[in-house]
Design an enzyme around this catalytic site. Structure first.
Site, PDB file in Angstrom:
ATOM      1  N   CYS A 185      10.591  17.715 -18.701  1.00 24.15           N
ATOM      2  CA  CYS A 185      10.629  18.730 -19.751  1.00 24.15           C
ATOM      3  C   CYS A 185       9.569  18.435 -20.806  1.00 24.15           C
ATOM      4  O   CYS A 185       8.871  17.418 -20.730  1.00 24.15           O
ATOM      5  CB  CYS A 185      12.019  18.781 -20.396  1.00 24.15           C
ATOM      6  SG  CYS A 185      12.454  17.227 -21.222  1.00 24.15           S
ATOM      7  N   CYS A 194       9.450  15.049 -22.450  1.00 22.22           N
ATOM      8  CA  CYS A 194       8.802  13.974 -21.671  1.00 22.22           C
ATOM      9  C   CYS A 194       7.295  13.939 -21.953  1.00 22.22           C
ATOM     10  O   CYS A 194       6.721  12.885 -22.266  1.00 22.22           O
ATOM     11  CB  CYS A 194       9.032  14.185 -20.172  1.00 22.22           C
ATOM     12  SG  CYS A 194      10.750  14.115 -19.674  1.00 22.22           S
ATOM     13  N   CYS A 199     -17.542 -12.874   8.002  1.00 16.80           N
ATOM     14  CA  CYS A 199     -16.628 -13.983   7.741  1.00 16.80           C
ATOM     15  C   CYS A 199     -15.713 -13.639   6.579  1.00 16.80           C
ATOM     16  O   CYS A 199     -15.821 -12.569   5.973  1.00 16.80           O
ATOM     17  CB  CYS A 199     -17.399 -15.273   7.440  1.00 16.80           C
ATOM     18  SG  CYS A 199     -18.317 -15.200   5.891  1.00 16.80           S
ATOM     19  N   CYS A 211     -17.101 -12.416   3.260  1.00 15.74           N
ATOM     20  CA  CYS A 211     -17.480 -10.992   3.207  1.00 15.74           C
ATOM     21  C   CYS A 211     -16.281 -10.141   2.785  1.00 15.74           C
ATOM     22  O   CYS A 211     -16.376  -9.325   1.859  1.00 15.74           O
ATOM     23  CB  CYS A 211     -17.973 -10.507   4.568  1.00 15.74           C
ATOM     24  SG  CYS A 211     -19.422 -11.358   5.197  1.00 15.74           S
ATOM     25  N   ASP A 257      26.003  -2.851   7.066  1.00 16.45           N
ATOM     26  CA  ASP A 257      26.879  -1.706   6.836  1.00 16.45           C
ATOM     27  C   ASP A 257      27.711  -1.513   8.111  1.00 16.45           C
ATOM     28  O   ASP A 257      27.226  -1.755   9.216  1.00 16.45           O
ATOM     29  CB  ASP A 257      26.016  -0.468   6.556  1.00 16.45           C
ATOM     30  CG  ASP A 257      26.848   0.783   6.412  1.00 16.45           C
ATOM     31  OD1 ASP A 257      27.750   0.789   5.562  1.00 16.45           O
ATOM     32  OD2 ASP A 257      26.594   1.749   7.159  1.00 16.45           O
ATOM     33  N   ASP A 302      22.053   2.570   7.865  1.00 17.68           N
ATOM     34  CA  ASP A 302      21.498   3.732   8.556  1.00 17.68           C
ATOM     35  C   ASP A 302      21.682   5.043   7.806  1.00 17.68           C
ATOM     36  O   ASP A 302      21.156   6.075   8.220  1.00 17.68           O
ATOM     37  CB  ASP A 302      22.119   3.866   9.952  1.00 17.68           C
ATOM     38  CG  ASP A 302      23.586   4.290   9.877  1.00 17.68           C
ATOM     39  OD1 ASP A 302      24.252   3.944   8.878  1.00 17.68           O
ATOM     40  OD2 ASP A 302      24.053   4.970  10.805  1.00 17.68           O
ATOM     41  N   ASP A 359      22.916   4.233   2.026  1.00 22.01           N
ATOM     42  CA  ASP A 359      22.470   2.845   2.141  1.00 22.01           C
ATOM     43  C   ASP A 359      21.106   2.623   1.482  1.00 22.01           C
ATOM     44  O   ASP A 359      20.700   1.478   1.259  1.00 22.01           O
ATOM     45  CB  ASP A 359      22.355   2.430   3.624  1.00 22.01           C
ATOM     46  CG  ASP A 359      23.702   2.446   4.330  1.00 22.01           C
ATOM     47  OD1 ASP A 359      24.694   2.075   3.685  1.00 22.01           O
ATOM     48  OD2 ASP A 359      23.747   2.843   5.504  1.00 22.01           O
TER      49      ASP A 359
END
Length: 794
Positions: free
Chosen positions: A16, A19, A83, A86, A495, A689, A693
């Site tokens: 809003c 903010c 190397c 670099c 879980d 899952d 979670d």
């Protein structure tokens, strides 16, 4: 007075006008900052004094008050790195660029991942920055295009190596004279014959080292090219000086090192060729994933079946998949029934039965039945494309353990040059005063044996092979840091529903006769409750014919009241039976037994008389107990987290072999429970899952998502276990341990090699060509050791 800079930042989290006003007010209070924040465009336009504040200071200020600054991410292919010095230099330059939040450069994958603010810098500016310091870059090519480029590069390396070897071979033979006093034709010892062979090797084949050295030194850096160019040039030009001394002085016996410079360049090219070949094997996992993709698709267009490249399929297309064919894209089955081999994705060897409406995943194999599907995800949105992207990002990321190697590599080359100079001065002034040859040989040996390549390759090659090996097993690490942190885990929080259990209730016990089962299943067919679905599925498996329902009434919290063929069927709990005054003599003990074993028991009555019990439970996965035992064997404390009541939770935990249970946890409390375990000083992994979670997955030290779960959970996790197979959990921990062990071996040998090699070379105990061979093979040995991870048994 500092320069006034202008910047545009994209602000996230504003909801809003309050903010945007807050952000603007806070920024304008900063010394030397003038800001305007637009809520509609979500942008902050900022003028700031570079002496008083940097863009990083402004970004941090925005983040401290609870908002974010949106960044973009680009992946670049970087060419010309030889190397670790670099890759470190490019990374340092990119991270100093204004607007770059974080840049990571990977020597093994020859790529850069840059997170940046597009309002301050763009992709072209990043590429130009890399080019300015002597390298080249371009937007990341697709895997097939990159493979073609790599093949061409390998071919050119091979041709250069062959030419260099042919020219150096006669010079190599002259070493035999010095070592064993072997007799060779006089031509071989002629300084101008040696000069003619060595010059094209030095300045045509070896020109790449001069170019690389010049570009690095011009930009204030130093890499392997500097060491090689210095060492070979010292040998070449000293030999040229000696050859010139023979002019007009036929009796002069020149001391030539043409063979040293030419053979060194050849050996270094040989080492780089072997290294490139070995590195190509580290990307095999990605190539194998790419090969899984279907090349063509049979699409229905204008009522006709036509074959088109799979990348040309669009969302909404209808495709025909015949038996034995790969499913080209992700979609939904619309016609026909079949079984699909999803082992490439889930590791599950048993084909999955598919009915209309079922999800189909691209690159899985249609086993039997010609079916029609509708495309829902194509191209980069498919499940396989997402997996490939995760593996690519993981292989391109850095593990924290790499920081030490990066810091050392950054100072390595200048220190080595200093040691070589000290070695030369010490030899020519103290060890063998006035003798140029031994002093030069020792200094050259120091320069060529001390290459930071092995150090730079030690970590990224192991990360590449480790993440690739994991991906082949169905374990996706989202980055090298997650692969490293996994080996530190001490506790695994699981879980219950959908992780330990199948997430789908099944009938475990039924005490009635066949007629009762027919009435029960017919009654439950009209209900959408998960327990009803389990009863109906059980009846279908037992070949029960369903009867028509005359009346159906659900009694919330108690059960159902149904009329079928003039019979009244009641299915529910004790309360329902008591309300209808059904006699239940002798059932209480059985009911309690079911409940103590984590089952939901329902009583059945027909026409006012008790007819049996049906018990339904969300059963644990077949491999859950075995997986949990393996986790315990790895020293993990296994904890089950569930919203179930204590009795049910303990019953499931006992069956799964879990000792510690946290029950009656509300979804929003899961993250807090994980924090409590962390406060006990333990490194915790959360495995889940579901959408609920996600907060816990983010809170844990390592979040592990089950691949059969929701996209929200998978997005929030650091590791994804494809297909939901719990045995992959201990495998993930084992591959993490194996990878970290492999990295430590690589770093030990890389450090040890340089620590031992430099003093031995400085002491004059190594001929320059032997030092060159050792340097070339050190990188190959590191990559080869990393490849051993492919044979790790998980």
């Amino acid at each position: 007075m500092g320069e006034t800079n202008h910047a545009t930042l994209r602000i996230t989290g504003m909801t809003c006008a309050a903010c945007s006003n807050r952000v603007e007010k806070v920024l304008n209070k900063m010394d030397g900052v003038k800001a305007q924040v637009n809520l509609t465009t979500e942008k902050a336009t900022i003028d700031y004094n570079s002496d008083k504040n940097s863009i990083d200071d402004i970004t941090k200020k925005i983040e401290t008050i609870g908002y974010g600054v949106q960044t973009d991410k680009v992946e670049l292919d970087v060419m010309g790195m030889t190397c670790a010095a670099c890759s470190n230099r490019i990374e340092k330059i990119l991270n100093k660029q204004g607007g770059v939040k974080q840049a990571t450069v990977n020597l093994t994958t020859e790529s850069a991942t840059v997170e940046y603010n597009s309002g301050l810098v763009d992709q072209n500016a990043l590429i130009e920055k890399i080019r300015n310091i002597g390298y080249d870059a371009k937007p990341k090519a697709d895997a097939e295009e990159k493979e073609t480029y790599k093949e061409k590069e390998m071919y050119h390396k091979k041709i250069k190596l062959i030419i260099s070897a042919v020219l150096s071979a006669p010079l190599l033979l002259t070493m035999l004279v010095h070592l064993f006093g072997t007799q060779l034709p006089g031509l071989f010892m002629n300084p101008w014959f040696q000069f003619a062979l060595a010059t094209p090797v030095q300045f045509i084949i070896g020109w790449q080292f001069y170019v690389g050295a010049y570009k690095n030194l011009k930009n204030g850096g130093a890499n392997m090219d500097v060491l090689v160019a210095l060492g070979t040039s010292a040998a070449y030009f000293y030999s040229l000086y000696e050859a010139l001394s023979t002019i007009g002085n036929p009796g002069y016996m020149p001391h030539l090192y043409f063979e040293t410079s030419a053979v060194l360049i050849t050996l270094i090219l040989f080492g780089k060729y072997l290294e490139a070949r070995a590195k190509s094997h580290t990307t095999n996992a990605l190539s194998e994933l790419l090969n899984l993709q279907a090349k063509e698709a049979r699409v229905i267009r204008d009522g006709k079946e036509i074959m088109i490249p799979s990348q040309e399929v669009i969302v909404g297309d209808h495709l025909i998949i015949k038996p034995g064919e790969k499913i080209p894209v992700d979609g939904i089955l619309v016609k026909g029934r079949t079984s699909v081999d999803e082992s490439m994705l889930t590791g599950e060897s048993i084909p999955m039965e598919k009915d209309p409406g079922a999800k189909l995943i691209g690159s899985t194999i249609n086993k039997n039945g010609s079916v029609e599907m509708e495309a829902t995800k194509v191209g980069k949105d498919t499940a396989l494309a997402s997996i490939i992207k995760v593996v690519e990002e993981a292989q391109g990321s850095k593990a924290p353990i790499q920081r030490l190697a990066d810091i050392i590599s950054g100072y390595f080359v200048p220190v080595v040059i200093g040691i070589a100079i000290i070695t030369f001065i010490t030899w020519i002034s103290l060890v063998e005063p006035g003798q140029m040859e031994p002093a030069l040989a020792a200094a050259i040996a120091v320069l060529v044996i001390a290459c930071p390549c092995a150090l730079g390759l030690a970590t990224p090659t192991s990360i590449m092979v480790g993440t690739g090996k994991a991906a082949e097993s169905g374990i996706l690490f989202k980055g090298g840091e997650h692969l490293e942190r996994t080996h530190q885990l001490e506790a695994i929080v699981l879980d219950k529903t959908g992780t330990i259990t199948k997430g789908k209730p099944e009938v475990t016990d039924f005490t009635g006769d066949n007629q009762t089962l027919q009435l029960l299943a017919s009654a439950e067919k009209g209900s959408e409750h998960p327990l009803a679905e389990a009863i109906v599925a059980y009846a279908i498996d037992n070949n029960v014919d369903f009867l028509d329902v005359d009346e159906f009434s659900a009694i919330p919290g108690h059960g159902i009241d149904v009329k079928i063929s003039g019979k009244r069927i009641l299915v529910g709990n004790r309360k329902l039976m008591n309300d209808f005054q059904i006699e239940l003599d002798g059932t209480e003990e059985q009911l309690v037994n079911y409940e103590q074993n984590g089952k939901t028991a329902m009583l059945i009555a027909v026409n006012g008389k008790y007819h049996g019990i049906v018990a339904v439970a969300d059963t644990i996965k077949e491999t859950a107990r075995e997986a949990i035992q393996e986790l315990k064997g790895l020293g993990m404390e296994v904890i089950m987290l569930t919203g179930d009541n204590e009795r049910t939770a303990q019953a499931i935990a006992k069956e799964a072999g879990i000792d510690r249970v946290i029950a009656q946890v509300l979804p929003e409390e899961k993250a807090e429970k994980v924090k409590e375990i962390q406060l006990q000083g333990k490194k915790v992994a959360m495995v889940g899952d579901g959408v609920n979670d996600a907060p816990a997955l983010v809170t844990a030290d390592i979040g592990i998502a089950i691949g059969t779960g929701t996209e929200v959970a998978i997005e929030a996790a650091d590791v994804t276990i494809l297909g939901g197979e719990l045995l992959l959990l201990p495998k993930a921990i084992r591959i993490s341990h194996a990878t970290i062990r492999n990295i430590r071996q690589n770093l030990f040998w890389a450090f040890g090699y340089n620590t031992a090699g430099i003093p031995i070379a400085a002491a004059g105990l190594l001929a320059p060509w032997i030092a060159g061979a050792a340097m070339a093979l050190s990188s190959v040995s590191v990559v080869t050791n990393s490849l051993r991870l492919k044979r790790t048994k998980l």
